[in-house]
Motif scaffolding. Sequence first.
Motif, mmCIF file in Angstrom:
data_model
loop_
_atom_site.group_PDB
_atom_site.id
_atom_site.type_symbol
_atom_site.label_atom_id
_atom_site.label_comp_id
_atom_site.label_asym_id
_atom_site.label_seq_id
_atom_site.Cartn_x
_atom_site.Cartn_y
_atom_site.Cartn_z
ATOM 1 N N GLU A 8 0.856 -1.192 0.000
ATOM 2 C CA GLU A 8 0.000 0.000 0.000
ATOM 3 C C GLU A 8 0.888 1.238 0.000
ATOM 4 O OE1 GLU A 8 -2.566 -0.343 3.391
ATOM 5 O OE2 GLU A 8 -3.162 -2.390 2.832
ATOM 6 N N LEU A 9 0.247 2.356 -0.285
ATOM 7 C CA LEU A 9 0.995 3.618 -0.353
ATOM 8 C C LEU A 9 1.756 3.901 0.947
ATOM 9 C CD1 LEU A 9 1.463 5.646 -2.527
ATOM 10 C CD2 LEU A 9 -0.569 6.903 -1.756
ATOM 11 N N ARG A 10 1.165 3.516 2.078
ATOM 12 C CA ARG A 10 1.812 3.768 3.377
ATOM 13 C C ARG A 10 3.115 2.984 3.545
ATOM 14 N NH1 ARG A 10 0.109 -0.648 7.131
ATOM 15 N NH2 ARG A 10 -1.452 -1.842 5.992
ATOM 16 N N ASP A 11 3.385 1.998 2.646
ATOM 17 C CA ASP A 11 4.621 1.212 2.717
ATOM 18 C C ASP A 11 5.778 1.876 1.973
ATOM 19 O OD1 ASP A 11 3.286 -0.946 4.058
ATOM 20 O OD2 ASP A 11 2.443 -1.548 2.118
ATOM 21 N N ALA A 12 5.515 3.009 1.326
ATOM 22 C CA ALA A 12 6.509 3.586 0.414
ATOM 23 C C ALA A 12 7.856 3.849 1.102
ATOM 24 C CB ALA A 12 5.973 4.877 -0.210
ATOM 25 N N ILE A 18 14.432 -0.334 2.122
ATOM 26 C CA ILE A 18 14.900 -1.696 1.812
ATOM 27 C C ILE A 18 15.545 -1.726 0.421
ATOM 28 C CG2 ILE A 18 14.115 -4.052 1.356
ATOM 29 C CD1 ILE A 18 11.893 -3.494 3.527
ATOM 30 N N TYR A 19 14.922 -1.030 -0.509
ATOM 31 C CA TYR A 19 15.466 -0.959 -1.869
ATOM 32 C C TYR A 19 16.861 -0.313 -1.845
ATOM 33 C CZ TYR A 19 15.002 -0.453 -7.000
ATOM 34 O OH TYR A 19 15.157 -0.542 -8.353
ATOM 35 N N ASN A 20 17.002 0.737 -1.065
ATOM 36 C CA ASN A 20 18.287 1.450 -1.018
ATOM 37 C C ASN A 20 19.401 0.587 -0.421
ATOM 38 O OD1 ASN A 20 17.156 3.639 -2.242
ATOM 39 N ND2 ASN A 20 16.684 4.710 -0.324
ATOM 40 N N GLN A 21 19.041 -0.299 0.501
ATOM 41 C CA GLN A 21 20.048 -1.251 1.004
ATOM 42 C C GLN A 21 20.521 -2.157 -0.132
ATOM 43 O OE1 GLN A 21 18.326 -3.373 4.309
ATOM 44 N NE2 GLN A 21 18.384 -1.596 5.663
ATOM 45 N N GLY A 22 19.583 -2.632 -0.928
ATOM 46 C CA GLY A 22 19.933 -3.483 -2.071
ATOM 47 C C GLY A 22 20.808 -2.740 -3.067
ATOM 48 N N ILE A 23 20.512 -1.453 -3.267
ATOM 49 C CA ILE A 23 21.347 -0.637 -4.165
ATOM 50 C C ILE A 23 22.759 -0.526 -3.590
ATOM 51 C CG2 ILE A 23 21.710 1.733 -4.986
ATOM 52 C CD1 ILE A 23 18.637 1.943 -5.332
ATOM 53 N N ASP A 24 22.852 -0.245 -2.303
ATOM 54 C CA ASP A 24 24.172 -0.081 -1.677
ATOM 55 C C ASP A 24 24.979 -1.380 -1.691
ATOM 56 O OD1 ASP A 24 23.608 2.534 -1.175
ATOM 57 O OD2 ASP A 24 23.052 2.240 0.927
ATOM 58 N N ALA A 37 11.007 8.003 -0.636
ATOM 59 C CA ALA A 37 9.662 7.489 -0.365
ATOM 60 C C ALA A 37 8.676 8.034 -1.396
ATOM 61 C CB ALA A 37 9.239 7.884 1.045
ATOM 62 N N ASP A 38 8.865 9.285 -1.785
ATOM 63 C CA ASP A 38 7.959 9.893 -2.771
ATOM 64 C C ASP A 38 8.032 9.185 -4.123
ATOM 65 O OD1 ASP A 38 6.885 11.688 -1.122
ATOM 66 O OD2 ASP A 38 7.987 13.437 -1.887
ATOM 67 N N SER A 39 9.259 8.880 -4.553
ATOM 68 C CA SER A 39 9.373 8.241 -5.868
ATOM 69 C C SER A 39 8.795 6.832 -5.829
ATOM 70 C CB SER A 39 10.822 8.248 -6.372
ATOM 71 O OG SER A 39 11.623 7.386 -5.602
ATOM 72 N N LEU A 43 5.634 5.277 -7.986
ATOM 73 C CA LEU A 43 5.632 4.005 -8.723
ATOM 74 C C LEU A 43 4.448 3.140 -8.311
ATOM 75 C CD1 LEU A 43 9.427 3.015 -8.591
ATOM 76 C CD2 LEU A 43 8.145 3.844 -10.571
ATOM 77 N N LEU A 44 4.210 3.055 -7.001
ATOM 78 C CA LEU A 44 3.092 2.236 -6.527
ATOM 79 C C LEU A 44 1.771 2.745 -7.095
ATOM 80 C CD1 LEU A 44 4.044 1.764 -2.749
ATOM 81 C CD2 LEU A 44 4.005 -0.024 -4.500
ATOM 82 N N THR A 45 1.638 4.062 -7.136
ATOM 83 C CA THR A 45 0.390 4.644 -7.611
ATOM 84 C C THR A 45 0.188 4.397 -9.102
ATOM 85 O OG1 THR A 45 0.574 6.358 -5.938
ATOM 86 C CG2 THR A 45 -0.944 6.791 -7.747
ATOM 87 N N THR A 46 1.223 4.621 -9.899
ATOM 88 C CA THR A 46 1.035 4.478 -11.349
ATOM 89 C C THR A 46 0.876 3.014 -11.758
ATOM 90 O OG1 THR A 46 3.435 4.596 -11.633
ATOM 91 C CG2 THR A 46 2.212 6.585 -12.102
ATOM 92 N N ARG A 47 1.432 2.109 -10.967
ATOM 93 C CA ARG A 47 1.324 0.693 -11.338
ATOM 94 C C ARG A 47 0.097 0.011 -10.735
ATOM 95 N NH1 ARG A 47 7.449 -0.866 -9.606
ATOM 96 N NH2 ARG A 47 8.574 0.162 -11.296
ATOM 97 N N ALA A 48 -0.567 0.703 -9.792
ATOM 98 C CA ALA A 48 -1.564 0.050 -8.935
ATOM 99 C C ALA A 48 -2.646 -0.695 -9.693
ATOM 100 C CB ALA A 48 -2.205 1.077 -8.020
ATOM 101 N N ASP A 49 -3.115 -0.141 -10.821
ATOM 102 C CA ASP A 49 -4.261 -0.773 -11.491
ATOM 103 C C ASP A 49 -3.840 -1.969 -12.338
ATOM 104 O OD1 ASP A 49 -2.870 0.778 -13.243
ATOM 105 O OD2 ASP A 49 -4.636 1.436 -14.374
ATOM 106 N N ARG A 50 -2.559 -2.219 -12.490
ATOM 107 C CA ARG A 50 -2.144 -3.287 -13.391
ATOM 108 C C ARG A 50 -1.106 -4.251 -12.783
ATOM 109 N NH1 ARG A 50 -2.778 -7.046 -16.266
ATOM 110 N NH2 ARG A 50 -1.478 -7.557 -18.045
#
Length: 167
Positions: A8-12, A18-24, A37-39, A43-50
């Motif tokens: 959900e959006l609240r997980d952003a 967690i993603y940034n740890q993987g990047i590092d 968190a905003d970006s 992503l979550l919002t634009t992908r949500a319907d599909r």
Amino acid sequence: MLKARPAELRDAASIAEIYNQGIDDRVATFETEHRTADSVGGLLTTRADRYPAVVVEDEDRVLGFAWTFEYRPRNAYAGVAEVSIYVAREARGRGVGRLCLEALIREAERCGFWKLVSRIFPENVASRRLCAALGFREVGTYRRHGQLDGRWMDCVIVERLLGAAAE
Ligand SMILES: CC(C)(COP(=O)(O)OP(=O)(O)OC[C@H]1O[C@@H](n2cnc3c(N)ncnc32)[C@H](O)[C@@H]1OP(=O)(O)O)[C@@H](O)C(=O)NCCC(=O)NCCS
């Protein structure tokens, strides 16, 4: 107890961390710039319907996520999705990744996708084993698919058929 649920959006913010740890860690992605968190929320919002996305949490917090995104814009590939999965450093090796990916596979099947694909650095043994354990097939290896910190990286392509396509 670990539990998987749709993201959900609240997980952003948790997902971004967690993603940034993987990047590092430089084991998972060609990305080198941290996500905000905003970006991630965008992503979550634009992908949500599909495109399904899931998180795994314990009583306190989100420990990992897996999400799907567009493979190619062509109609012929509408049932194919790319997959990414990341688990918080301190939670790795406890079954979080397996739970995330199992939940995402179920969601993707429910949404009518017929295939999940991903690319994994050959050195990423944990990810390759996890994918193999959940029915992904290693299709082959792209050689010198990109550079990370100035070093050529190969990528192992994996795929998993879903639903009727898997029969
Ligand atoms: C790859 C990753 C998602 C695995 O998640 P995890 O929660 O640590 O994995 P799990 O505990 O659920 O283990 C699932 C399976 O993966 C394999 N595995 C996990 N960690 C492993 C390791 N360090 N070495 C070898 N195999 C490993 C095992 O086969 C395991 O199956 P088993 O429980 O039957 O032994 C996690 O290590 C991670 O987030 N890594 C950094 C980001 C990343 O590489 N993402 C993938 C990008 S392609």
